[in-house]
Design a protein around this motif. Structure first.
Motif, PDB file in Angstrom:
ATOM      1  N   ILE A  46      32.736  38.211  23.593  1.00  0.00           N
ATOM      2  CA  ILE A  46      32.793  37.032  24.449  1.00  0.00           C
ATOM      3  C   ILE A  46      34.159  36.913  25.106  1.00  0.00           C
ATOM      4  CG2 ILE A  46      32.837  34.497  24.391  1.00  0.00           C
ATOM      5  CD1 ILE A  46      30.573  34.604  22.355  1.00  0.00           C
ATOM      6  N   LYS A  47      35.215  37.152  24.348  1.00  0.00           N
ATOM      7  CA  LYS A  47      36.581  37.099  24.899  1.00  0.00           C
ATOM      8  C   LYS A  47      36.731  38.069  26.063  1.00  0.00           C
ATOM      9  CE  LYS A  47      41.441  37.294  23.417  1.00  0.00           C
ATOM     10  NZ  LYS A  47      41.987  38.429  24.189  1.00  0.00           N
ATOM     11  N   ALA A  48      36.208  39.278  25.913  1.00  0.00           N
ATOM     12  CA  ALA A  48      36.293  40.275  26.985  1.00  0.00           C
ATOM     13  C   ALA A  48      35.529  39.815  28.226  1.00  0.00           C
ATOM     14  CB  ALA A  48      35.752  41.616  26.496  1.00  0.00           C
ATOM     15  N   ALA A  49      34.374  39.171  28.023  1.00  0.00           N
ATOM     16  CA  ALA A  49      33.584  38.682  29.157  1.00  0.00           C
ATOM     17  C   ALA A  49      34.305  37.554  29.884  1.00  0.00           C
ATOM     18  CB  ALA A  49      32.214  38.208  28.670  1.00  0.00           C
ATOM     19  N   ILE A  50      34.959  36.685  29.130  1.00  0.00           N
ATOM     20  CA  ILE A  50      35.706  35.588  29.754  1.00  0.00           C
ATOM     21  C   ILE A  50      36.911  36.133  30.515  1.00  0.00           C
ATOM     22  CG2 ILE A  50      37.179  33.594  29.217  1.00  0.00           C
ATOM     23  CD1 ILE A  50      35.132  32.806  27.108  1.00  0.00           C
ATOM     24  N   GLU A  51      37.567  37.122  29.958  1.00  0.00           N
ATOM     25  CA  GLU A  51      38.686  37.750  30.671  1.00  0.00           C
ATOM     26  C   GLU A  51      38.208  38.379  31.973  1.00  0.00           C
ATOM     27  OE1 GLU A  51      41.433  38.845  26.746  1.00  0.00           O
ATOM     28  OE2 GLU A  51      40.067  40.351  27.600  1.00  0.00           O
ATOM     29  N   LEU A  52      37.004  38.939  31.971  1.00  0.00           N
ATOM     30  CA  LEU A  52      36.441  39.491  33.200  1.00  0.00           C
ATOM     31  C   LEU A  52      36.125  38.371  34.190  1.00  0.00           C
ATOM     32  CD1 LEU A  52      35.464  41.882  34.829  1.00  0.00           C
ATOM     33  CD2 LEU A  52      33.305  41.823  33.549  1.00  0.00           C
ATOM     34  N   ALA A  53      35.632  37.246  33.705  1.00  0.00           N
ATOM     35  CA  ALA A  53      35.380  36.093  34.577  1.00  0.00           C
ATOM     36  C   ALA A  53      36.671  35.619  35.232  1.00  0.00           C
ATOM     37  CB  ALA A  53      34.745  34.954  33.782  1.00  0.00           C
ATOM     38  N   VAL A  54      37.752  35.601  34.473  1.00  0.00           N
ATOM     39  CA  VAL A  54      39.060  35.209  35.014  1.00  0.00           C
ATOM     40  C   VAL A  54      39.488  36.168  36.111  1.00  0.00           C
ATOM     41  CG1 VAL A  54      41.518  34.977  34.454  1.00  0.00           C
ATOM     42  CG2 VAL A  54      39.792  34.006  32.927  1.00  0.00           C
ATOM     43  N   ASP A  55      39.282  37.454  35.886  1.00  0.00           N
ATOM     44  CA  ASP A  55      39.610  38.457  36.909  1.00  0.00           C
ATOM     45  C   ASP A  55      38.774  38.249  38.170  1.00  0.00           C
ATOM     46  OD1 ASP A  55      40.725  41.109  37.856  1.00  0.00           O
ATOM     47  OD2 ASP A  55      38.614  41.630  37.741  1.00  0.00           O
ATOM     48  N   ILE A  56      37.509  37.899  37.994  1.00  0.00           N
ATOM     49  CA  ILE A  56      36.628  37.658  39.144  1.00  0.00           C
ATOM     50  C   ILE A  56      37.127  36.486  39.976  1.00  0.00           C
ATOM     51  CG2 ILE A  56      34.301  36.861  39.783  1.00  0.00           C
ATOM     52  CD1 ILE A  56      33.274  38.543  37.380  1.00  0.00           C
ATOM     53  N   VAL A  57      37.623  35.439  39.305  1.00  0.00           N
ATOM     54  CA  VAL A  57      38.138  34.265  40.016  1.00  0.00           C
ATOM     55  C   VAL A  57      39.498  34.547  40.643  1.00  0.00           C
ATOM     56  CG1 VAL A  57      38.967  31.891  39.724  1.00  0.00           C
ATOM     57  CG2 VAL A  57      36.855  32.624  38.598  1.00  0.00           C
ATOM     58  N   ASN A  58      40.372  35.220  39.909  1.00  0.00           N
ATOM     59  CA  ASN A  58      41.765  35.374  40.336  1.00  0.00           C
ATOM     60  C   ASN A  58      41.996  36.486  41.343  1.00  0.00           C
ATOM     61  OD1 ASN A  58      42.490  33.258  38.706  1.00  0.00           O
ATOM     62  ND2 ASN A  58      43.331  34.519  37.057  1.00  0.00           N
ATOM     63  N   ASN A  59      41.058  37.432  41.438  1.00  0.00           N
ATOM     64  CA  ASN A  59      41.246  38.592  42.327  1.00  0.00           C
ATOM     65  C   ASN A  59      40.003  38.797  43.188  1.00  0.00           C
ATOM     66  OD1 ASN A  59      43.875  39.614  41.150  1.00  0.00           O
ATOM     67  ND2 ASN A  59      42.596  39.650  39.320  1.00  0.00           N
ATOM     68  N   PRO A  60      40.176  39.375  44.372  1.00  0.00           N
ATOM     69  CA  PRO A  60      39.027  39.546  45.282  1.00  0.00           C
ATOM     70  C   PRO A  60      37.969  40.489  44.719  1.00  0.00           C
ATOM     71  CG  PRO A  60      41.115  39.793  46.454  1.00  0.00           C
ATOM     72  CD  PRO A  60      41.444  39.813  44.998  1.00  0.00           C
ATOM     73  N   HIS A  61      36.719  40.027  44.713  1.00  0.00           N
ATOM     74  CA  HIS A  61      35.577  40.851  44.301  1.00  0.00           C
ATOM     75  C   HIS A  61      34.426  40.608  45.272  1.00  0.00           C
ATOM     76  CE1 HIS A  61      37.028  42.547  40.494  1.00  0.00           C
ATOM     77  NE2 HIS A  61      37.662  41.403  40.324  1.00  0.00           N
ATOM     78  N   PRO A  62      34.582  41.063  46.503  1.00  0.00           N
ATOM     79  CA  PRO A  62      33.525  40.838  47.503  1.00  0.00           C
ATOM     80  C   PRO A  62      32.205  41.485  47.139  1.00  0.00           C
ATOM     81  CG  PRO A  62      35.164  42.418  48.299  1.00  0.00           C
ATOM     82  CD  PRO A  62      35.727  41.816  47.052  1.00  0.00           C
ATOM     83  N   GLU A  63      32.238  42.459  46.226  1.00  0.00           N
ATOM     84  CA  GLU A  63      31.002  43.131  45.819  1.00  0.00           C
ATOM     85  C   GLU A  63      30.077  42.207  45.028  1.00  0.00           C
ATOM     86  OE1 GLU A  63      33.886  43.960  42.367  1.00  0.00           O
ATOM     87  OE2 GLU A  63      33.967  43.599  44.528  1.00  0.00           O
TER      88      GLU A  63
END
Length: 415
Positions: A46-63
């Motif tokens: 779960i921690k890894a998934a939340i860290e990925l969610a943070v990356d999705i918000v904080n950095n561009p992921h147009p895909e």
């Protein structure tokens, strides 16, 4: 010189007069999960998934298409501020989760909380948030009574066990290979298990099923031999389990050793979908069924599932599952609400959460979207039924998502 000094003072005054929001570079969210103890494997995923969610918000992921905030970097309504998640380790204990919530609010100054996977821990942690007037977004806990407390600050994105058990009964109604009338329920004796039993009792009546065994056990038991003997003696058509990881593995091993197999072995998610369970006992328990909210075989119906699973696998070496996918969805919903609030004021965030109305294309889950009712429950979520086949679970219900006409494989038997 006096004019210059006056200008400097004026600029300083102007800067000081700006809202704290403009000075904010990060927005802190507290996340409470079992990062140590018996559920550490689930907590780590779960921690890894939340860290990925943070990356999705904080950095561009147009895909990631129409997912709110994915295309840009940070929270545009807050000047591009970044999301920062501060984790608390509940150790799987309600009292520790409560202390985590207090610390995160008082010391770490988080603007909102998320967590805590186990319903019993979510209950205590969210009580602290309610008393402090801090939004609490729950992504995973399924006990129905969490949204029956009259709380103002609590919101849940996942469907609850009433929805999930109703889904189970709809699935069983369509099973023709084996009888499904007699049901036994085996459940751990905390909020998750107890509320699972209550939901089964409620919906068994609705679908004309009989409960032939009600088997509660102490979570974390060293032995479940007596419980398995009671289950076998009841001779149910369907055995429904509500167990976290270590208990789920112990039940599987004990049933296999005693050569007892219920015709339908159906789990209420939780420990049965943990990667540790699949890796360590999966080869022996092929054909076990579980309710879920996420299927990696649904990419043809919802392509973003594959995209996210590939991202998560690159990070962890593992596939996503319903536990951690729901956590990711929860954080994405919370970040979107903070951005729409345009403020870190708790009341503004609460109001933004209450007005959330995300469409199917704006969520990562195979749901109709996210919209909270007057109790704070997302009324657009739904569940799936999966079967373990090989090293992965595959969707067998509802029919529109089913890819293999030969599944499910019934009756269940030990491999």
């Amino acid at each position: 010189m006096k004019k210059l000094m006056a200008g400097v003072v004026a600029c300083a005054a102007l800067a000081l007069g700006q809202p704290a929001l403009a000075q904010q570079k990060t927005v802190r969210i507290g996340a409470i999960y079992p990062l140590s103890g018996a559920l550490a494997s689930t907590g780590a995923e779960i921690k890894a998934a939340i860290e990925l969610a943070v990356d999705i918000v904080n950095n561009p992921h147009p895909e990631l298409g129409g997912i709110p905030l994915a295309a840009g970097a940070g929270l545009p309504s807050l000047g591009g501020a970044k999301i920062e998640v501060v984790f608390g380790d509940s150790q799987g204990k309600p009292e520790t989760g409560l202390a985590d919530a207090q610390r995160l609010i008082d010391q770490d100054k988080v603007v909102a909380l998320t967590g805590a996977y186990q319903s019993a821990v979510t209950k205590t942690a969210s009580r602290v948030a309610e008393q402090a007037g801090i939004p609490f977004l729950n992504g995973e806990s399924s006990s129905p009574d969490l949204t029956d407390r009259g709380y103002k600050w609590f919101f849940r994105t996942t469907p609850n066990d009433d929805t999930f058990v109703d889904n189970m009964m709809q699935f069983l109604k369509g099973v023709k290979k084996v009888p499904t009338k007699k049901i036994a329920v085996v459940y751990e004796n905390t909020d998750f298990g107890v509320n699972t039993y209550k939901a089964v009792e409620k919906f068994a009546k609705k679908y004309n099923r009989d409960i032939v065994a009600n088997i509660a056990y102490a979570a974390g038991s060293a032995s479940v031999t007596a419980e398995v003997q009671k289950l076998a003696a009841a001779k149910p058509d369907v055995a429904i389990f509500a167990s976290y990881t270590s208990d789920a593995m112990l039940f599987v091993r004990t049933m296999r050793e005693t050569k007892y197999a219920p015709p339908v072995l159906l789990a209420n998610d939780a420990g049965f979908i943990d990667s540790r369970f699949v890796q360590e006992v999966g080869p022996q328990v092929q054909g076990v069924l579980t309710r879920d909210v996420w299927g990696n075989d649904l990419a043809s119906a919802k392509p973003i599932i594959k995209t996210l699973n590939d991202m998560y696998k690159a990070k962890t070496g593992k596939d996503m599952n319903g536990n951690n996918a729901r956590s990711m969805q929860g954080v994405l919903v919370l970040a979107d609400a903070i951005n729409r609030a345009g403020s870190t004021d708790p009341e503004a965030i609460r109001k933004a959460l209450a007005s959330t109305n995300l469409a199917e294309a704006q969520v990562i889950m195979p749901w109709a979207g996210v919209k909270f009712d007057e109790k704070g429950q997302n009324d657009k979520g739904s569940g799936l039924i999966l079967e373990l086949k090989g090293a992965q679970y595959h969707t067998v219900w509802p029919e529109k998502y089913k890819l293999d006409s030969t599944m499910p494989t019934l009756p269940f038997s030990w491999k």
